[in-house]
Scaffold this active site. Structure first.
Site, PDB file in Angstrom:
ATOM      1  N   LYS A 276     -79.029 -43.665  -6.701  1.00 29.09           N
ATOM      2  CA  LYS A 276     -80.136 -44.364  -7.341  1.00 29.09           C
ATOM      3  C   LYS A 276     -81.139 -43.371  -7.919  1.00 29.09           C
ATOM      4  O   LYS A 276     -81.225 -42.230  -7.465  1.00 29.09           O
ATOM      5  CB  LYS A 276     -80.861 -45.240  -6.314  1.00 29.09           C
ATOM      6  CG  LYS A 276     -80.055 -46.395  -5.748  1.00 29.09           C
ATOM      7  CD  LYS A 276     -80.858 -47.128  -4.682  1.00 29.09           C
ATOM      8  CE  LYS A 276     -80.081 -48.282  -4.079  1.00 29.09           C
ATOM      9  NZ  LYS A 276     -79.919 -49.399  -5.017  1.00 29.09           N
ATOM     10  N   ARG A 350     -71.895 -55.819  -0.725  1.00 28.22           N
ATOM     11  CA  ARG A 350     -70.816 -56.816  -0.785  1.00 28.22           C
ATOM     12  C   ARG A 350     -69.573 -56.336  -0.053  1.00 28.22           C
ATOM     13  O   ARG A 350     -68.780 -57.138   0.442  1.00 28.22           O
ATOM     14  CB  ARG A 350     -70.519 -57.162  -2.242  1.00 28.22           C
ATOM     15  CG  ARG A 350     -69.977 -56.037  -3.076  1.00 28.22           C
ATOM     16  CD  ARG A 350     -70.189 -56.248  -4.561  1.00 28.22           C
ATOM     17  NE  ARG A 350     -71.605 -56.135  -4.928  1.00 28.22           N
ATOM     18  CZ  ARG A 350     -72.077 -56.327  -6.152  1.00 28.22           C
ATOM     19  NH1 ARG A 350     -71.246 -56.654  -7.135  1.00 28.22           N
ATOM     20  NH2 ARG A 350     -73.366 -56.201  -6.401  1.00 28.22           N
TER      21      ARG A 350
END
Length: 498
Positions: A276, A350
């Site tokens: 990130k 996920r």
């Protein structure tokens, strides 16, 4: 520094700090009117001088009011006369927050829960008390030096004067359990990642055993045996070992199918190899907000002895860019046997949930599953911080959850699932890929999760905009909101107990 809340029969306070309520006619309840000679006239005179009109949640603070023995008289507006009796739980919870905020550094206060239209119902008194407690919460345990401005501005003792103390206490016992669960979730989300490691999170969740929750912790060896390679792939770049915590509350009938709640617990998310940007990365200590909500909910259900069988499952990992970390282009096999191509290592939540959901439905055969996760930034673009996004394969469950959101003001908004979106996560290299790209990012994440729930009624709640850095409200003033605990407790209470 949370206040100690107690209940007392209606009586006019004679000393210290008193909190009373007025409508826009500036009419006091009978008990408040008996505080001292001419107190209602005094309030009206002070209101005129201060421009106080009794508007809902407005505050008028009188120091050493003449004709009374009080140090302070705090007057809080209820709104339009004639409509006060229609105030609901959320209204009274907000008023409790306003009252707590108005006390400043008072050490004690007596709040007279009576209006010009009559006594406040016990359920509303409990909601008010919850608002008091939730507003009082602060997170400053790492500040070693506190000046007067930094000191927690909470009352050491709050006495709620009400007409039916017995019923109010009974209602508060349940509401207090839910408030404690909410504050537990806030604590977990607020903690820095160097303190709340995967092991520490598992330890804190395990402390629910003191409330009668059965705890099981799966370590890396156990998860390898179960072939949870989707979850383990996320964890492999961190020195903080993965854990899965299973929390079981058996409050329902012996053979009744449990309701199940599954939480993403990424204790810190750098994005892995797909790292990130540095700006605001510190907020990724809150990427376990879903697991925090599940843990807080299990606390609430156990503490109030909910008549339901409930399962809480949290997958705990840290996503780091180590030399052992998984790479874009890697292919992993989930517990279900499905293969997943890793396109972006920052789409890691996920992967954790894929194995946690499959494990939960396969082992426990639940009546339904609800998972919570700070899953996508895309849900913030769609809904901001005012609603969590939900996705479901079951209209009844989704509708009940939406109603619970309106009842608690932890609101949700349903977004679509369909085969067209599902195609976006197909890949020629494996059974699926872990991201469908920028378009419809929240939806394709949900489509991914749906592949691991079989036919179990299921809802995915994306809490990226609501669990952390959420808007300040009358009952929440810290970075972490505790979102999801009150929402899911209400769902269980209204539809799945008994």
């Amino acid at each position: 520094m949370l206040p100690k809340i107690s209940f007392a029969k209606l009586a006019a306070p004679e000393k210290g700090v008193a909190v009373v309520f007025v409508d826009d006619a500036l009419a006091l309840g009978r008990t408040a009117g008996a505080i001292g000679d001419g107190v209602e006239a005094l309030v009206k005179r002070a209101a005129d001088a201060a421009g106080f009109s009794g508007k809902s949640k407005s505050v008028l603070d009188l120091l050493a009011p003449a004709g009374t023995g009080l140090d302070r008289l705090v007057v809080i507006g209820l709104g339009k006369a004639g409509t006060v009796s229609g105030l609901g739980e959320n209204d009274w919870a907000a008023l409790g927050g306003v009252a707590m905020g108005a006390l400043g550094q008072a050490k004690a206060a007596e709040m007279v829960l009576e209006t010009a239209e009559g006594e406040v119902a016990p359920a509303m008194v409990a909601a008010f008390a919850m608002g008091v407690k939730l507003r009082a919460y602060t997170f400053d345990r790492y500040k070693t030096r506190k000046d007067d401005e930094d000191k927690p501005k909470t009352a050491a003792k709050v006495t709620l004067a009400t007409g039916d103390t017995k019923s109010a206490k009974k209602a508060w016992a349940d509401a207090d359990a839910v408030s404690d669960g909410t504050l537990l979730a806030r604590d977990l989300v607020n903690e820095p990642a160097n303190v709340l490691t995967t092991l520490e999170f598992a330890k804190r969740a395990s402390e629910l055993s003191g409330l009668g929750v059965e705890i099981e912790v799966l370590d890396e060896k156990a998860m390898k045996k179960l072939k949870m390679d989707a979850l383990l792939g996320v964890a492999q770049g961190s020195d903080s070992p993965p854990r899965m915590v299973i929390m079981r509350w058996n409050g329902g009938k012996k053979d009744a199918a449990p309701v199940a709640f599954v939480g993403k617990g990424v204790v810190f998310d750098t994005g892995g190899i797909s790292i990130k940007p540095a700006a605001s990365m510190e907020d990724m200590k809150g990427d376990m907000g879903g697991a925090a909500a599940v843990t807080g909910l299990m606390h609430a259900l156990a503490a109030r002895k909910a008549k339901v069988n409930a399962i809480g499952v949290i997958g705990l990992v840290e996503n780091m860019p180590d030399g052992k970390a998984q790479r874009p282009g890697d292919i992993v096999t989930a517990m279900s046997g499905a293969t997943i191509e890793i396109i972006n290592t920052d789409a890691e939540g996920r992967l954790v949930l894929a194995d946690a959901l499959w494990y939960t439905q396969d082992r426990f055969k639940p009546a339904f599953m609800i998972n919570l996760a700070t899953l996508t930034g895309a849900v913030l673009i769609a809904l901001g911080s005012q609603h969590a996004g939900i996705f479901s394969n079951n209209d009844e469950l989704a509708g009940r959850l939406a109603d619970a959101g309106l009842a608690t003001e932890e609101r949700v908004w349903r977004l679509p699932l369909s085969g067209e979106y599902d195609k976006l996560i197909d890949t020629p290299n494996a059974d699926m890929k872990n991201t469908g790209g920028r378009l419809a990012g929240s939806i394709t994440a949900a489509q991914f999760l749906q592949r691991f729930v079989n036919d179990v009624p299921w809802v995915h709640i994306d809490v990226a905009g609501t669990a952390m850095s959420s808007p300040k409200t009358d009952i929440s003033k810290t970075w972490a909101s505790g979102y999801g605990v009150r929402l899911l407790d209400r769902l269980v209470r209204e539809h799945y107990e008994g």
